[in-house]
Design a protein around this motif. Sequence first.
Motif, mmCIF file in Angstrom:
data_model
loop_
_atom_site.group_PDB
_atom_site.id
_atom_site.type_symbol
_atom_site.label_atom_id
_atom_site.label_comp_id
_atom_site.label_asym_id
_atom_site.label_seq_id
_atom_site.Cartn_x
_atom_site.Cartn_y
_atom_site.Cartn_z
ATOM 1 N N GLY A 38 0.813 -1.214 0.000
ATOM 2 C CA GLY A 38 0.000 0.000 0.000
ATOM 3 C C GLY A 38 0.844 1.260 0.000
ATOM 4 O O GLY A 38 0.564 2.217 -0.739
ATOM 5 N N LEU A 39 1.881 1.271 0.808
ATOM 6 C CA LEU A 39 2.757 2.445 0.871
ATOM 7 C C LEU A 39 3.533 2.635 -0.426
ATOM 8 O O LEU A 39 3.722 3.760 -0.890
ATOM 9 C CB LEU A 39 3.734 2.288 2.042
ATOM 10 N N LEU A 40 3.966 1.544 -1.017
ATOM 11 C CA LEU A 40 4.695 1.618 -2.279
ATOM 12 C C LEU A 40 3.785 2.143 -3.388
ATOM 13 O O LEU A 40 4.216 2.932 -4.245
ATOM 14 C CB LEU A 40 5.225 0.231 -2.640
ATOM 15 N N ALA A 41 2.532 1.725 -3.372
ATOM 16 C CA ALA A 41 1.575 2.205 -4.365
ATOM 17 C C ALA A 41 1.295 3.696 -4.185
ATOM 18 O O ALA A 41 1.140 4.437 -5.159
ATOM 19 C CB ALA A 41 0.275 1.406 -4.262
ATOM 20 N N GLU A 42 1.231 4.136 -2.952
ATOM 21 C CA GLU A 42 0.928 5.545 -2.666
ATOM 22 C C GLU A 42 2.101 6.466 -2.954
ATOM 23 O O GLU A 42 1.925 7.565 -3.492
ATOM 24 C CB GLU A 42 0.540 5.698 -1.188
ATOM 25 N N ALA A 73 15.040 -5.487 0.617
ATOM 26 C CA ALA A 73 14.560 -6.866 0.768
ATOM 27 C C ALA A 73 13.041 -6.895 0.880
ATOM 28 O O ALA A 73 12.379 -7.772 0.313
ATOM 29 C CB ALA A 73 15.196 -7.516 1.988
ATOM 30 N N LEU A 74 12.480 -5.928 1.599
ATOM 31 C CA LEU A 74 11.025 -5.855 1.740
ATOM 32 C C LEU A 74 10.369 -5.498 0.408
ATOM 33 O O LEU A 74 9.369 -6.110 0.022
ATOM 34 C CB LEU A 74 10.659 -4.819 2.804
ATOM 35 N N VAL A 75 10.920 -4.532 -0.302
ATOM 36 C CA VAL A 75 10.360 -4.136 -1.595
ATOM 37 C C VAL A 75 10.439 -5.291 -2.590
ATOM 38 O O VAL A 75 9.501 -5.535 -3.360
ATOM 39 C CB VAL A 75 11.074 -2.886 -2.152
ATOM 40 N N ALA A 76 11.535 -6.021 -2.573
ATOM 41 C CA ALA A 76 11.672 -7.187 -3.457
ATOM 42 C C ALA A 76 10.598 -8.217 -3.141
ATOM 43 O O ALA A 76 10.037 -8.843 -4.050
ATOM 44 C CB ALA A 76 13.064 -7.808 -3.307
ATOM 45 N N ALA A 77 10.284 -8.381 -1.857
ATOM 46 C CA ALA A 77 9.228 -9.320 -1.454
ATOM 47 C C ALA A 77 7.866 -8.842 -1.947
ATOM 48 O O ALA A 77 7.021 -9.644 -2.356
ATOM 49 C CB ALA A 77 9.217 -9.475 0.062
ATOM 50 N N VAL A 78 7.643 -7.533 -1.922
ATOM 51 C CA VAL A 78 6.383 -6.963 -2.430
ATOM 52 C C VAL A 78 6.251 -7.247 -3.927
ATOM 53 O O VAL A 78 5.193 -7.703 -4.396
ATOM 54 C CB VAL A 78 6.329 -5.441 -2.176
ATOM 55 N N LEU A 79 7.296 -6.983 -4.666
ATOM 56 C CA LEU A 79 7.248 -7.191 -6.118
ATOM 57 C C LEU A 79 7.010 -8.658 -6.459
ATOM 58 O O LEU A 79 6.241 -8.981 -7.371
ATOM 59 C CB LEU A 79 8.544 -6.706 -6.759
ATOM 60 N N GLU A 80 7.650 -9.547 -5.716
ATOM 61 C CA GLU A 80 7.464 -10.977 -5.964
ATOM 62 C C GLU A 80 6.040 -11.405 -5.614
ATOM 63 O O GLU A 80 5.402 -12.168 -6.356
ATOM 64 C CB GLU A 80 8.470 -11.788 -5.151
ATOM 65 N N PHE A 128 3.846 -0.677 -10.237
ATOM 66 C CA PHE A 128 4.662 -0.840 -11.430
ATOM 67 C C PHE A 128 4.641 0.389 -12.340
ATOM 68 O O PHE A 128 5.174 0.353 -13.443
ATOM 69 C CB PHE A 128 4.218 -2.075 -12.209
ATOM 70 N N SER A 129 4.038 1.482 -11.889
ATOM 71 C CA SER A 129 3.994 2.698 -12.710
ATOM 72 C C SER A 129 5.093 3.685 -12.319
ATOM 73 O O SER A 129 5.045 4.844 -12.676
ATOM 74 C CB SER A 129 2.630 3.385 -12.585
#
Length: 222
Positions: A38-42, A73-80, A128-129
């Motif tokens: 959610g935070l990455l999307a925002e 490492a956390l962001v990579a887990a989100v993308l996966e 992904f944008s």
Amino acid sequence: MTDTDNAAGISGARLVTSSRVSRRRDRRKAEIVLTATGLLAEHGYQGMSLEDVAERTDIAKATLYHYFVSKDALVAAVLEALTVAINTRLEARLDQVREQPYTEQLTALIGEQVRILTVESPEVAMVFSWPRRWPEGFDEIIKGSRRRHDAIFREVVVAGLAAGEFDCPDADVALQCLHGVLNQSSLWLRPNLSEQRSEELRELVVTTALRLFARTAGPERI
């Protein structure tokens, strides 16, 4: 009861306890990944912080490091997690129409992708944008995610071309255009539209996208 029985009982109890701890850890880890999504999307990569993730999941930042050693490492887990989730949905939808013509299969895939991006999981498109704001170390992760996603559509397109159902000069170009259309649909299919109008536009996206490949515009409705 023998010593062997006692040892077996203790061992079994430890296994049960270990299993419970593992499940609890997995649930907590999934919660952290969901919050980070959610935070990455925002805010995108640059705007997301571990402090915010810790606060929203109500844990100490130090505790967060027990699950993920770093922000990357956390962001990579989100993308996966997002890649697996969306590809699983698409593959399940494709399995439902495997026996149908390739035009119907591609219609189902496009329709499912549009629904995911605009209705059920718009955070996927938002994450992904941010293509030019990822650190260099994420280039291969992003490319790998896109290749895995593209492969699901490509399988149907290649088979449809071989069967003579599709007619496009270059499958690679057509697939790139398709992904661009689908990704952009999440930007202009806004939540303030009525459900009827949103559904009409989603169907138009599907039939228009099909013209990149099919000899006809495809089914009127999905």
